[in-house]
Design a protein around this motif. Structure first.
Motif, PDB file in Angstrom:
ATOM      1  N   LEU A   1      -2.258   3.941  -3.817  1.00 24.32           N
ATOM      2  CA  LEU A   1      -1.973   2.891  -4.778  1.00 24.32           C
ATOM      3  C   LEU A   1      -1.811   1.578  -4.027  1.00 24.32           C
ATOM      4  O   LEU A   1      -1.209   1.548  -2.949  1.00 24.32           O
ATOM      5  CB  LEU A   1      -0.677   3.252  -5.511  1.00 24.32           C
ATOM      6  CG  LEU A   1      -0.156   2.305  -6.560  1.00 24.32           C
ATOM      7  CD1 LEU A   1       0.412   3.119  -7.695  1.00 24.32           C
ATOM      8  CD2 LEU A   1       0.883   1.372  -6.004  1.00 24.32           C
ATOM      9  N   LEU A   2      -2.337   0.503  -4.581  1.00 28.26           N
ATOM     10  CA  LEU A   2      -2.151  -0.828  -4.032  1.00 28.26           C
ATOM     11  C   LEU A   2      -1.513  -1.684  -5.117  1.00 28.26           C
ATOM     12  O   LEU A   2      -2.074  -1.813  -6.209  1.00 28.26           O
ATOM     13  CB  LEU A   2      -3.487  -1.438  -3.589  1.00 28.26           C
ATOM     14  CG  LEU A   2      -3.377  -2.814  -2.937  1.00 28.26           C
ATOM     15  CD1 LEU A   2      -2.656  -2.715  -1.595  1.00 28.26           C
ATOM     16  CD2 LEU A   2      -4.745  -3.423  -2.754  1.00 28.26           C
ATOM     17  N   ALA A   3      -0.347  -2.245  -4.841  1.00 27.11           N
ATOM     18  CA  ALA A   3       0.353  -3.117  -5.780  1.00 27.11           C
ATOM     19  C   ALA A   3       0.317  -4.536  -5.238  1.00 27.11           C
ATOM     20  O   ALA A   3       0.925  -4.832  -4.211  1.00 27.11           O
ATOM     21  CB  ALA A   3       1.789  -2.648  -5.969  1.00 27.11           C
ATOM     22  N   VAL A   4      -0.413  -5.415  -5.922  1.00 30.54           N
ATOM     23  CA  VAL A   4      -0.534  -6.811  -5.511  1.00 30.54           C
ATOM     24  C   VAL A   4       0.475  -7.632  -6.311  1.00 30.54           C
ATOM     25  O   VAL A   4       0.452  -7.629  -7.537  1.00 30.54           O
ATOM     26  CB  VAL A   4      -1.968  -7.342  -5.749  1.00 30.54           C
ATOM     27  CG1 VAL A   4      -2.081  -8.803  -5.342  1.00 30.54           C
ATOM     28  CG2 VAL A   4      -2.983  -6.476  -5.016  1.00 30.54           C
ATOM     29  N   SER A   5       1.374  -8.311  -5.599  1.00 30.13           N
ATOM     30  CA  SER A   5       2.391  -9.162  -6.224  1.00 30.13           C
ATOM     31  C   SER A   5       1.937 -10.615  -6.159  1.00 30.13           C
ATOM     32  O   SER A   5       1.687 -11.135  -5.067  1.00 30.13           O
ATOM     33  CB  SER A   5       3.733  -9.026  -5.500  1.00 30.13           C
ATOM     34  OG  SER A   5       4.233  -7.732  -5.625  1.00 30.13           O
ATOM     35  N   PHE A   6       1.828 -11.235  -7.308  1.00 26.00           N
ATOM     36  CA  PHE A   6       1.471 -12.646  -7.391  1.00 26.00           C
ATOM     37  C   PHE A   6       2.765 -13.440  -7.467  1.00 26.00           C
ATOM     38  O   PHE A   6       3.603 -13.199  -8.341  1.00 26.00           O
ATOM     39  CB  PHE A   6       0.585 -12.899  -8.613  1.00 26.00           C
ATOM     40  CG  PHE A   6      -0.709 -12.144  -8.536  1.00 26.00           C
ATOM     41  CD1 PHE A   6      -1.782 -12.671  -7.833  1.00 26.00           C
ATOM     42  CD2 PHE A   6      -0.847 -10.907  -9.136  1.00 26.00           C
ATOM     43  CE1 PHE A   6      -2.979 -11.965  -7.738  1.00 26.00           C
ATOM     44  CE2 PHE A   6      -2.032 -10.193  -9.048  1.00 26.00           C
ATOM     45  CZ  PHE A   6      -3.096 -10.730  -8.344  1.00 26.00           C
TER      46      PHE A   6
ATOM     47  N   ALA B   1     -12.873   4.853 -10.406  1.00 24.65           N
ATOM     48  CA  ALA B   1     -12.349   5.247  -9.094  1.00 24.65           C
ATOM     49  C   ALA B   1     -11.028   4.554  -8.805  1.00 24.65           C
ATOM     50  O   ALA B   1     -10.130   5.130  -8.213  1.00 24.65           O
ATOM     51  CB  ALA B   1     -13.368   4.919  -8.011  1.00 24.65           C
ATOM     52  N   ALA B   2     -10.893   3.312  -9.206  1.00 25.66           N
ATOM     53  CA  ALA B   2      -9.648   2.573  -9.019  1.00 25.66           C
ATOM     54  C   ALA B   2      -9.396   1.784 -10.292  1.00 25.66           C
ATOM     55  O   ALA B   2     -10.190   0.954 -10.676  1.00 25.66           O
ATOM     56  CB  ALA B   2      -9.754   1.633  -7.827  1.00 25.66           C
TER      57      ALA B   2
ATOM     58  N   TYR C   1      -3.626  -0.987  -8.371  1.00 24.56           N
ATOM     59  CA  TYR C   1      -4.882  -0.257  -8.379  1.00 24.56           C
ATOM     60  C   TYR C   1      -4.618   1.189  -7.978  1.00 24.56           C
ATOM     61  O   TYR C   1      -3.941   1.452  -6.984  1.00 24.56           O
ATOM     62  CB  TYR C   1      -5.882  -0.909  -7.417  1.00 24.56           C
ATOM     63  CG  TYR C   1      -6.209  -2.315  -7.842  1.00 24.56           C
ATOM     64  CD1 TYR C   1      -7.281  -2.561  -8.686  1.00 24.56           C
ATOM     65  CD2 TYR C   1      -5.410  -3.383  -7.437  1.00 24.56           C
ATOM     66  CE1 TYR C   1      -7.568  -3.850  -9.105  1.00 24.56           C
ATOM     67  CE2 TYR C   1      -5.698  -4.677  -7.857  1.00 24.56           C
ATOM     68  CZ  TYR C   1      -6.771  -4.900  -8.685  1.00 24.56           C
ATOM     69  OH  TYR C   1      -7.052  -6.172  -9.106  1.00 24.56           O
ATOM     70  N   LEU C   2      -5.138   2.125  -8.761  1.00 22.38           N
ATOM     71  CA  LEU C   2      -4.927   3.551  -8.561  1.00 22.38           C
ATOM     72  C   LEU C   2      -6.206   4.213  -8.065  1.00 22.38           C
ATOM     73  O   LEU C   2      -7.290   3.888  -8.532  1.00 22.38           O
ATOM     74  CB  LEU C   2      -4.514   4.214  -9.880  1.00 22.38           C
ATOM     75  CG  LEU C   2      -3.367   3.562 -10.639  1.00 22.38           C
ATOM     76  CD1 LEU C   2      -3.205   4.221 -11.998  1.00 22.38           C
ATOM     77  CD2 LEU C   2      -2.088   3.634  -9.841  1.00 22.38           C
TER      78      LEU C   2
ATOM     79  N   SER D   1       0.869  -1.171   0.000  1.00 20.23           N
ATOM     80  CA  SER D   1       0.000   0.000   0.000  1.00 20.23           C
ATOM     81  C   SER D   1       0.910   1.227   0.000  1.00 20.23           C
ATOM     82  O   SER D   1       1.754   1.381   0.883  1.00 20.23           O
ATOM     83  CB  SER D   1      -0.887  -0.017   1.247  1.00 20.23           C
ATOM     84  OG  SER D   1      -1.614   1.181   1.349  1.00 20.23           O
ATOM     85  N   LEU D   2       0.748   2.079  -1.009  1.00 20.41           N
ATOM     86  CA  LEU D   2       1.615   3.241  -1.195  1.00 20.41           C
ATOM     87  C   LEU D   2       0.794   4.512  -1.317  1.00 20.41           C
ATOM     88  O   LEU D   2      -0.353   4.479  -1.748  1.00 20.41           O
ATOM     89  CB  LEU D   2       2.444   3.097  -2.478  1.00 20.41           C
ATOM     90  CG  LEU D   2       3.295   1.859  -2.652  1.00 20.41           C
ATOM     91  CD1 LEU D   2       3.783   1.761  -4.086  1.00 20.41           C
ATOM     92  CD2 LEU D   2       4.461   1.884  -1.698  1.00 20.41           C
ATOM     93  N   ASP D   3       1.413   5.624  -0.995  1.00 22.41           N
ATOM     94  CA  ASP D   3       0.891   6.939  -1.341  1.00 22.41           C
ATOM     95  C   ASP D   3       1.836   7.537  -2.364  1.00 22.41           C
ATOM     96  O   ASP D   3       3.055   7.526  -2.169  1.00 22.41           O
ATOM     97  CB  ASP D   3       0.814   7.863  -0.116  1.00 22.41           C
ATOM     98  CG  ASP D   3      -0.326   7.507   0.812  1.00 22.41           C
ATOM     99  OD1 ASP D   3      -1.266   6.824   0.375  1.00 22.41           O
ATOM    100  OD2 ASP D   3      -0.276   7.922   1.977  1.00 22.41           O
ATOM    101  N   ASN D   4       1.292   8.024  -3.461  1.00 22.22           N
ATOM    102  CA  ASN D   4       2.070   8.706  -4.501  1.00 22.22           C
ATOM    103  C   ASN D   4       1.766  10.189  -4.427  1.00 22.22           C
ATOM    104  O   ASN D   4       0.599  10.583  -4.435  1.00 22.22           O
ATOM    105  CB  ASN D   4       1.676   8.220  -5.899  1.00 22.22           C
ATOM    106  CG  ASN D   4       2.081   6.804  -6.156  1.00 22.22           C
ATOM    107  OD1 ASN D   4       2.969   6.269  -5.518  1.00 22.22           O
ATOM    108  ND2 ASN D   4       1.426   6.179  -7.108  1.00 22.22           N
ATOM    109  N   THR D   5       2.804  10.998  -4.384  1.00 20.61           N
ATOM    110  CA  THR D   5       2.614  12.452  -4.401  1.00 20.61           C
ATOM    111  C   THR D   5       3.643  13.081  -5.335  1.00 20.61           C
ATOM    112  O   THR D   5       4.740  12.565  -5.508  1.00 20.61           O
ATOM    113  CB  THR D   5       2.771  13.069  -2.992  1.00 20.61           C
ATOM    114  OG1 THR D   5       4.063  12.759  -2.490  1.00 20.61           O
ATOM    115  CG2 THR D   5       1.703  12.549  -2.041  1.00 20.61           C
TER     116      THR D   5
END
Length: 125
Positions: A67-72, A113-114, A84-85, A51-55
């Motif tokens: 932003l949520l980056a899911v690693s498989f 929305a995402a 997901y943005l 889970s990230l915040d982009n600024t």
């Protein structure tokens, strides 16, 4: 083969195919001063997510999104990343699209929305 597909209608959307294209896409994103703040690391039985915040700020433009980056994972290695943005319209405004850029999901995702971003690493790279 590495593939990085990004939703939206902007300079960082579309498909980057191959390791050098993926690295070039990352350089383009970083060149505009995008800051990433790691908020949480989440784990499941087989995968993980960041889970990230982009600024970023450039002139009158301000980007502030989650932003949520899911690693498989497969065989202990990342096989794909789906992201997901929260602010696709903000990304479109901050990274305006050159007219020659191919589009991915521009019509159907521009108001979402995402919206997902997908990165796949076939062959376990």
């Amino acid at each position: 083969m590495d593939v990085f597909v990004r939703s939206g209608d902007n300079a960082i959307s579309g498909a980057a195919v191959g390791a050098s294209a993926v690295v070039e896409r990352a350089r383009l994103i970083a060149s505009d001063g995008l800051n990433f703040e790691l908020r949480h690391i989440l784990v499941s039985r087989n995968n993980m997510a960041l889970s990230l915040d982009n600024t970023a700020v450039r002139d009158e433009l301000k980007l502030d999104e989650h932003l949520l980056a899911v690693s498989f994972l497969r065989d202990g290695k990342t096989s794909a990343i789906e992201t997901y943005l929260s602010d696709l319209s903000g990304m479109n405004a901050f990274f305006p699209a050159p007219s020659s850029l191919p589009r991915y999901c521009a019509a159907s995702c521009s108001n979402a929305a995402a919206a997902p971003m997908f990165f796949s690493m076939e062959g376990g790279n």
